[in-house]
Design a protein around this motif. Structure first.
Motif, PDB file in Angstrom:
ATOM      1  N   GLU A 164       1.009  -1.359  -0.038  1.00  0.00           N
ATOM      2  CA  GLU A 164      -0.072  -0.209  -0.317  1.00  0.00           C
ATOM      3  C   GLU A 164       0.688   1.254  -0.574  1.00  0.00           C
ATOM      4  O   GLU A 164       1.431   1.841   0.694  1.00  0.00           O
ATOM      5  CB  GLU A 164      -0.589  -0.228   0.903  1.00  0.00           C
ATOM      6  N   SER A 179     -10.162  -0.307   1.114  1.00  0.00           N
ATOM      7  CA  SER A 179     -10.178  -0.968   2.227  1.00  0.00           C
ATOM      8  C   SER A 179      -8.546  -0.475   2.953  1.00  0.00           C
ATOM      9  O   SER A 179      -8.096  -1.654   3.397  1.00  0.00           O
ATOM     10  CB  SER A 179     -10.275  -2.143   1.837  1.00  0.00           C
ATOM     11  N   ALA A 180      -7.885   0.908   1.717  1.00  0.00           N
ATOM     12  CA  ALA A 180      -6.496   1.573   2.617  1.00  0.00           C
ATOM     13  C   ALA A 180      -6.621   1.566   3.783  1.00  0.00           C
ATOM     14  O   ALA A 180      -7.382   2.197   5.083  1.00  0.00           O
ATOM     15  CB  ALA A 180      -5.647   2.260   2.058  1.00  0.00           C
ATOM     16  N   LYS A 181      -5.318   0.708   4.605  1.00  0.00           N
ATOM     17  CA  LYS A 181      -5.752   0.684   6.078  1.00  0.00           C
ATOM     18  C   LYS A 181      -4.367   2.742   6.034  1.00  0.00           C
ATOM     19  O   LYS A 181      -4.869   3.114   7.242  1.00  0.00           O
ATOM     20  CB  LYS A 181      -3.855  -0.388   6.283  1.00  0.00           C
ATOM     21  N   ASP A 182      -3.597   3.260   6.020  1.00  0.00           N
ATOM     22  CA  ASP A 182      -3.434   4.813   6.240  1.00  0.00           C
ATOM     23  C   ASP A 182      -4.748   5.390   6.080  1.00  0.00           C
ATOM     24  O   ASP A 182      -4.691   5.742   4.288  1.00  0.00           O
ATOM     25  CB  ASP A 182      -2.579   4.904   5.099  1.00  0.00           C
ATOM     26  N   VAL A 183      -5.893   6.223   6.710  1.00  0.00           N
ATOM     27  CA  VAL A 183      -6.402   6.876   5.812  1.00  0.00           C
ATOM     28  C   VAL A 183      -6.088   7.768   5.725  1.00  0.00           C
ATOM     29  O   VAL A 183      -6.793   8.248   4.950  1.00  0.00           O
ATOM     30  CB  VAL A 183      -7.161   6.704   7.576  1.00  0.00           C
ATOM     31  N   ARG A 202      -5.789   7.704   2.027  1.00  0.00           N
ATOM     32  CA  ARG A 202      -6.920   7.324   1.357  1.00  0.00           C
ATOM     33  C   ARG A 202      -7.581   8.374   0.930  1.00  0.00           C
ATOM     34  O   ARG A 202      -8.289   9.172   0.238  1.00  0.00           O
ATOM     35  CB  ARG A 202      -7.632   6.273   2.989  1.00  0.00           C
TER      36      ARG A 202
END
Length: 816
Positions: free
Chosen positions: A687, A724-728, A731
């Motif tokens: 990511e 679904s990206a974890k880094d807000v 994202r």
């Protein structure tokens, strides 16, 4: 021994590396002799490399006298060896005097002009190549400092250390993957495993020689240590020096101009000795076996078959029979020039074969070849003055003071001071106008601790040659070989016209374009007899040759693209019959329609330089040619070219460009085939912003070529991955970026969905609300725009701009 070392040094310095090991072996068996020989070797090396040239001659007499004195003294005869060794070394080394004598006769090719002692010494010290701090390179490597060659290699490919474009990601990886694996282990494999080995499984095959030579060598190493560990240790030390030691010492950068396997031939010799020891040990073991008589013949045959296997495996790749590329390409460089042309060349590969044709075979001696690398030296400028005195108008003393590195004065040095960009001009050939261009500094030099701009000697000389030629009404046509980088064009890029394998300097803006008649008469006229055997699959052309031959293709493609970009005022000739096998003169060719001209050019290119023997080196060129085939109605030929591209060899960025461009040229089915593979490759990336930007690039690309199905597939995949990206933070920023991209590419519905999806997760993002409000407004969805305005004002109730926007929307809806 020292006489042989001296004679060998006249051929190559490599043999000097054997001396420490020779003394090492002696030490185990006779320490006194080893000490005497060691002293002799020390004095010999000192004399060879540290003593001035004239003292080398004086030392002959000194060592001769000392040898006689100690030889006549009782109990000191051995010491005479100390002095006879340098004597013999200098005698052997004296073969270099042939260079000195030859230079005095002023031969046509007289590099370094070593006709006096000063220049002879500069020649022996290789001063024109500059100094390289080899020991410092090795030290910085092992103390973890960035390797300068690693950084220079990144500059060559236009990448920064640690970036996405950096294939090594660090100087230790560069050292292992490139300098060790690519530039040593690969060459070692050539000798003992085979040249076509890409995977470890290929070793157990005929191409991999079943690893027999390699395994025999490993067994030979073990056998040697068991039998005589002292000599084995010495030989192992020499092997390490001539392999790993030379790798570290040379510190090669990326993209060498030719294969460098010959640098390590000493280590290959040593391993070959071990291969022999391995086979000999097997024979010795069989002597003690009761099956000796039955096995001796098969083993002896194996000893014969192993080198035959190597010969069989490597013969095709090493054989140069019927390979005329050097001769033909050089001939065609010369034939690119009109009568009495001046031709600037770049380095060894485009200069020495041309010199051979001129000086040995007497071909096109009217063309004056000027090597840009050598043009930085005073001795070469002095030689050129004798050949083209009207273009080099310096006296011998001025050449010495301005350009000779030994005698250059401060005045001569400051003549090249060029602190900032300057505007230069030259008269046109008919004198009615002028050409004008800009030239900035081409090098920086530290002056009193400050970097100052200068131009290189070669740039000054090119500038003066061009200027004098213009003053003489462009008396001689001036050319630059296509192998010369544009950085050497002294800023005249716009005034260069491509004439086949050379760029010609013209007095109008050509922008590296072409004159179709000139190019046609080169590639299908002057060159026609000299594409020899390029269509022969039984001849091996290595990567360097294949890259060089792309210059032929470039000339064909420039001509085809010229007609591809032209308008066709007369289509009535489109059905004009012509024979693809025939060679037409330009007047006949010019009667074809544009479509038939392109088809004819591409067909002749594939006939003379078929992709089956000379693969394309650039995937975008393949896509361009495939597109032309589609224009001709021959899509199958284009598809065959596209399928031949090895996607595994391309970076993800190149794959994306190749996919999108191929699809845009009519190969949508091909695009569909590889799109899924590329999407999966992007999915597998960690990511990061770079990962999502690749989705964006693919989405935008398919949007431009009006491929809604693929575009929607990429759209759904991108939204899913972003959601679904974890880094807000990542994202959020990329969601908005993707929404704007979708709107700009004409996908208003997609843009709305992106922002609606985003706002369902980040309902109070004023920037996103504002962007979606603008999209609704431009799409005339006023009620939805009003909802966004209310949403904005719920968070910022005093915002005057949005109060006004709301009022306008309410008024507009009310009127409706």
């Amino acid at each position: 021994m020292m006489l042989l070392v001296g004679l060998g040094t006249g051929v190559h310095l490599l043999n000097i590396l054997t001396l420490p090991v020779s003394i090492f072996i002696m030490w185990y068996y006779d320490k006194r002799t080893a000490m005497i020989v060691g002293a002799g070797v020390f004095i010999s090396i000192l004399v060879l490399f540290a003593v001035p040239l004239d003292w080398k001659i004086y030392s002959l007499f000194i060592f001769f006298i000392l040898t006689i004195i100690f030889q006549r003294m009782k109990d000191n005869e051995d010491i005479s060896l100390v002095f006879i060794m340098p004597l013999l070394l200098i005698l052997g080394y004296s073969t270099y005097l042939m260079i000195y004598l030859r230079a005095g006769l002023n031969p046509p090719i007289n590099e370094n002009d070593p006709s006096n002692w000063q220049r002879m010494l500069a020649y022996l010290n290789r001063e024109q190549y500059g100094d390289e701090a080899q020991l410092k390179n090795a030290v910085t490597l092992f103390f973890g400092e960035p390797n300068r060659k690693y950084l220079e290699s990144l500059e060559k490919i236009g990448a920064n250390a640690g970036s996405v474009g950096d294939p090594w990601k660090g100087h230790w990886t560069f050292f292992w993957k490139y300098q060790i694996v690519d530039m040593y282990i690969r060459y070692f494999n050539w000798q003992f495993i085979g040249m076509n080995i890409k995977r470890i499984t290929s070793v157990v095959s005929l191409d991999g020689l079943y690893a027999v030579p390699f395994l025999a060598g490993l067994w030979g190493v073990l056998h040697h240590f068991f039998k005589d560990w002292k000599k084995a240790t010495a030989l192992l030390a020499l092997f390490i020096i001539m392999s790993l030691g030379l790798v570290i010492y040379q510190n090669q950068d990326y993209l060498q101009p030719r294969e460098r396997d010959y640098f390590y031939v000493g280590s290959f010799f040593i391993f070959a000795i071990w291969v022999g020891f391995g086979l000999a040990s097997i024979l010795e073991s069989l002597k003690e076996s009761s099956l000796y008589r039955k096995l001796i013949l098969p083993v002896a045959l194996a000893g014969f078959i192993i080198p035959m296997m190597e010969l069989n495996t490597n013969f095709f790749l090493s054989n140069r029979s019927d390979n005329y590329v050097a001769w033909d390409y050089s001939k065609n460089i010369l034939e690119s020039c009109d009568q009495n042309g001046i031709l600037f060349t770049n380095g060894d590969n485009d200069t020495f074969p041309v010199w051979y044709l001129q000086e040995v075979e007497g071909i096109r001696k009217d063309v004056q070849v000027i090597n840009l690398s050598l043009l930085n030296t005073g001795w070469y400028i002095s030689q050129l003055k004798k050949k083209i005195p009207e273009y080099i108008r310096y006296s011998d003393q001025q050449i010495s003071e301005y350009f000779d590195q030994h005698n250059m004065t401060s005045e001569g040095f400051m003549r090249r001071y060029w602190p900032e960009e300057r505007t230069l001009e030259l008269p046109t050939a008919d004198g009615s106008g002028k050409i004008e261009w800009k030239l900035g500094p081409t090098m920086n030099v530290q002056v009193q601790g400050k970097p100052e701009g200068f131009i290189k000697i070669q740039d000054q000389m090119v500038l003066e040659i061009v200027a004098y030629n213009a003053q003489m009404n462009w008396k001689r046509p001036i050319y630059f070989a296509v192998t010369v980088g544009s950085s050497n064009f002294i800023g005249l890029d716009e005034w260069m016209r491509m004439d086949g394998l050379c760029f010609r300097l013209v007095d109008y803006k050509a922008d590296k374009g072409i004159d179709p008649e000139v190019v046609y008469n080169r590639i299908l006229g002057r060159y026609l007899s000299y594409y020899r055997n390029l269509d022969d699959p039984t001849i091996y052309y290595d990567d360097n040759i294949q890259r060089l031959l792309q210059n032929y293709r470039s000339a064909f493609l420039q001509l085809a693209i010229f007609y591809d970009e032209s308008s066709d005022p007369d289509m009535k000739n489109d059905s004009l019959g012509y024979d693809l096998e025939k060679i037409y003169d330009f007047s006949e060719f010019n009667k074809f329609s544009l479509k038939n001209k392109k088809r004819y050019i591409i067909s002749k290119m594939e006939e003379l330089i078929p992709s089956s023997t000379i693969p394309y080196s650039n995937e975008m060129v393949v896509a361009e040619i495939a597109g032309m085939y589609a224009d001709f109605g021959e899509s199958e030929k284009g598809k065959k070219l596209l399928d031949a591209v090895d996607l595994n060899e391309l970076s993800l960025k190149k794959k994306l460009r190749f996919l999108i461009y191929s699809a845009s040229r009519g190969y949508m089915e091909f695009g569909n085939t590889i799109a899924d593979k590329i999407v999966k490759e992007i999915d597998d990336l960690p990511e990061s912003k770079d990962k999502f930007e690749k989705y964006f690039e693919l989405y935008a690309g398919f949007g431009k070529i009006d491929e809604p199905e693929l575009k929607n597939k990429i759209y759904e995949k991108t939204v899913s991955q972003l959601s679904s990206a974890k880094d807000v933070q990542l994202r959020n920023s990329l969601f908005k970026e993707f929404g704007v991209l979708a709107y700009q590419s004409g996908d208003k519905t997609g843009a709305e969905k992106i922002f609606e999806k985003y706002l369902s997760m980040n309902g109070k993002d004023l920037e996103a609300i504002d962007l979606l409000c603008q999209i609704y407004t431009m799409s005339s969805e006023d009620k939805k725009a009003l909802e966004m305005a209310d949403r904005y004002l719920a968070i910022q109730p005093e915002d005057k701009d949005y109060l006004e926007i709301k009022a306008q929307l309410e008024s507009k809806i009310g009127k409706q």
